[in-house]
Design a protein around this motif. Structure first.
Motif, PDB file in Angstrom:
ATOM      1  N   ASP A  48      33.702  27.754 114.130  1.00 46.39           N
ATOM      2  CA  ASP A  48      34.609  27.594 115.274  1.00 46.39           C
ATOM      3  C   ASP A  48      35.728  28.622 115.297  1.00 46.39           C
ATOM      4  OD1 ASP A  48      33.117  25.394 115.952  1.00 46.39           O
ATOM      5  OD2 ASP A  48      34.510  23.933 115.093  1.00 46.39           O
ATOM      6  N   ARG A  49      35.726  29.536 114.339  1.00 45.24           N
ATOM      7  CA  ARG A  49      36.739  30.599 114.225  1.00 45.24           C
ATOM      8  C   ARG A  49      38.126  30.054 113.904  1.00 45.24           C
ATOM      9  NH1 ARG A  49      34.477  35.351 116.179  1.00 45.24           N
ATOM     10  NH2 ARG A  49      32.689  35.092 117.571  1.00 45.24           N
ATOM     11  N   ARG A  50      38.216  28.862 113.371  1.00 43.69           N
ATOM     12  CA  ARG A  50      39.516  28.326 112.959  1.00 43.69           C
ATOM     13  C   ARG A  50      39.969  28.944 111.643  1.00 43.69           C
ATOM     14  NH1 ARG A  50      38.856  23.190 111.696  1.00 43.69           N
ATOM     15  NH2 ARG A  50      36.660  22.927 112.253  1.00 43.69           N
ATOM     16  N   VAL A  51      39.015  29.403 110.842  1.00 47.02           N
ATOM     17  CA  VAL A  51      39.314  30.168 109.625  1.00 47.02           C
ATOM     18  C   VAL A  51      38.345  31.338 109.589  1.00 47.02           C
ATOM     19  CG1 VAL A  51      40.157  28.171 108.324  1.00 47.02           C
ATOM     20  CG2 VAL A  51      37.737  28.808 108.188  1.00 47.02           C
ATOM     21  N   THR A  52      38.694  32.350 108.804  1.00 47.61           N
ATOM     22  CA  THR A  52      37.847  33.535 108.747  1.00 47.61           C
ATOM     23  C   THR A  52      36.727  33.392 107.733  1.00 47.61           C
ATOM     24  OG1 THR A  52      39.897  34.740 109.167  1.00 47.61           O
ATOM     25  CG2 THR A  52      37.949  36.050 108.673  1.00 47.61           C
ATOM     26  N   ALA A  53      36.968  32.604 106.681  1.00 50.16           N
ATOM     27  CA  ALA A  53      35.957  32.423 105.640  1.00 50.16           C
ATOM     28  C   ALA A  53      36.143  31.060 104.991  1.00 50.16           C
ATOM     29  CB  ALA A  53      36.066  33.520 104.593  1.00 50.16           C
ATOM     30  N   PHE A  54      35.104  30.615 104.287  1.00 48.77           N
ATOM     31  CA  PHE A  54      35.158  29.352 103.547  1.00 48.77           C
ATOM     32  C   PHE A  54      34.466  29.561 102.214  1.00 48.77           C
ATOM     33  CE2 PHE A  54      32.835  25.286 102.582  1.00 48.77           C
ATOM     34  CZ  PHE A  54      33.945  24.609 102.079  1.00 48.77           C
ATOM     35  N   MET A  55      35.093  29.098 101.132  1.00 51.30           N
ATOM     36  CA  MET A  55      34.540  29.267  99.800  1.00 51.30           C
ATOM     37  C   MET A  55      34.195  27.917  99.177  1.00 51.30           C
ATOM     38  SD  MET A  55      37.034  32.267  98.309  1.00 51.30           S
ATOM     39  CE  MET A  55      36.007  32.507  96.859  1.00 51.30           C
ATOM     40  N   ASP A  56      32.970  27.844  98.593  1.00 47.56           N
ATOM     41  CA  ASP A  56      32.521  26.608  97.951  1.00 47.56           C
ATOM     42  C   ASP A  56      31.305  26.944  97.091  1.00 47.56           C
ATOM     43  OD1 ASP A  56      32.449  23.966  97.242  1.00 47.56           O
ATOM     44  OD2 ASP A  56      32.039  23.181  99.236  1.00 47.56           O
ATOM     45  N   GLY A  57      30.702  25.929  96.478  1.00 48.98           N
ATOM     46  CA  GLY A  57      29.504  26.135  95.689  1.00 48.98           C
ATOM     47  C   GLY A  57      28.362  26.656  96.540  1.00 48.98           C
ATOM     48  N   ARG A  58      27.612  27.597  95.995  1.00 49.99           N
ATOM     49  CA  ARG A  58      26.545  28.260  96.761  1.00 49.99           C
ATOM     50  C   ARG A  58      25.515  27.269  97.290  1.00 49.99           C
ATOM     51  NH1 ARG A  58      24.564  33.322  97.434  1.00 49.99           N
ATOM     52  NH2 ARG A  58      22.339  33.517  97.873  1.00 49.99           N
TER      53      ARG A  58
END
Length: 306
Positions: free
Chosen positions: A214-224
């Motif tokens: 939704d373009r609310r954040v540029t990236a998201f980090m979590d377990g692959r």
């Protein structure tokens, strides 16, 4: 009065003996080993933490799917064969991350479907050979800023991050699941490198991936593994890209009761057989992605030879 007191003492003594017998019975059942416990109870209880490092996907119905759960189901089949009990029931029980090891120690579950082995945890429980590893990756949109992708890929150039045509810093944000070690590590790394990127906490993996879509954040980090599953489920999956860089990697194994060598051997034999056969490729591709050369070599290495 004396007679009443005597009756009370007898009653309390009887209650104490009853409780002691119950504890002794439980202790005897646990001391007998998991296979004996399964034979007596006629059921095999598998514990899992939904959407955790065990790579299991929980559902509101109490059922679960996923790569780890598929392997645990294979262990259940092996237990039926080992005990010659084709009617042995396999029960899935959802546990929290906080209670999972206690549930195993206390015999409320017979197998913990995935956890990261540590020295501290090995003081409570034992673990099988690894079933895989978890690594922290980042997901971005396919049209994400090149500079940000370079930063997340570990190839950041020396030039500062600026708006085109101005000297104002470009504000970007990265989402992480709140309260995790990933959030702390990311914040520290960005501060250390003086990169002006906001860290946004989210509730879970699905919310983080949707925030990117939704373009609310540029990236998201979590377990692959969690990212792969969430991207596959997303309606915007064609516009999402999972970056290759792994920020942290930890082994995952199945949890068993400490000192239960017979049961652990059966679990390890089952996993090793799967790893040496073509069965693993099918399971892995069904729940994660096709096996690459590195993954094949990993499973060949950890599989126990006959």
């Amino acid at each position: 009065m004396r007679r009443t007191f005597s009756r009370l003492v007898v009653t309390l003594r009887g209650a104490f003996i009853l409780v002691a017998l119950c504890w002794l019975g439980l202790g005897s059942a646990l001391a007998a080993g998991t296979l004996e416990k399964l034979r007596d109870s006629r059921k095999f209880v598998i514990g899992f933490v939904p959407d955790g490092p065990d790579q299991a996907k929980g559902a509101a119905t109490g059922k679960a799917t996923g790569y780890a759960m598929a392997l645990c189901a294979k262990v259940g089949e092996a237990a039926r064969s080992e005990l010659k009990m084709p009617a042995l029931a396999v029960e899935l029980v959802q546990v929290t991350a906080a209670e999972r090891f206690d549930a195993l120690v206390q015999g409320r579950i017979d197998l913990l479907c995935g956890a990261v082995p540590t020295v501290q945890r090995r003081a409570q429980v034992d673990f099988s050979i690894p079933i895989g590893f978890v690594g922290v990756n980042a997901v971005v949109r396919s049209d994400a800023p090149v500079r940000l992708v370079q930063v997340l890929s570990g190839k950041e150039p020396p030039a500062p991050l600026v708006w085109r045509g101005t000297n104002a810093p470009e504000r970007r944000s990265i989402a992480v699941v709140g309260g995790t070690t990933v959030e702390r590590a990311l914040t520290d790394r960005l501060n250390e490198r003086r990169i002006a990127i906001e860290v946004v906490p989210v509730k879970d993996t699905a919310e983080g991936v949707q925030a990117v879509a939704d373009r609310r954040v540029t990236a998201f980090m979590d377990g692959r593994v969690l990212l792969l599953d969430a991207i596959q489920r997303s309606s915007a999956k064609s516009s999402l890209v999972l970056l290759d860089k792994v920020y942290k990697r930890e082994l995952v194994a199945l949890g068993v009761r400490r000192g239960d060598d017979e049961f652990r051997l059966m679990v390890d034999q089952t996993l090793s057989r799967i790893y040496r056969s073509g069965e693993l490729a099918t399971i892995y591709a069904t729940h994660l992605q096709p096996l690459d050369r590195a993954a094949i070599e990993f499973f060949e290495l950890v599989a126990l030879p006959e």
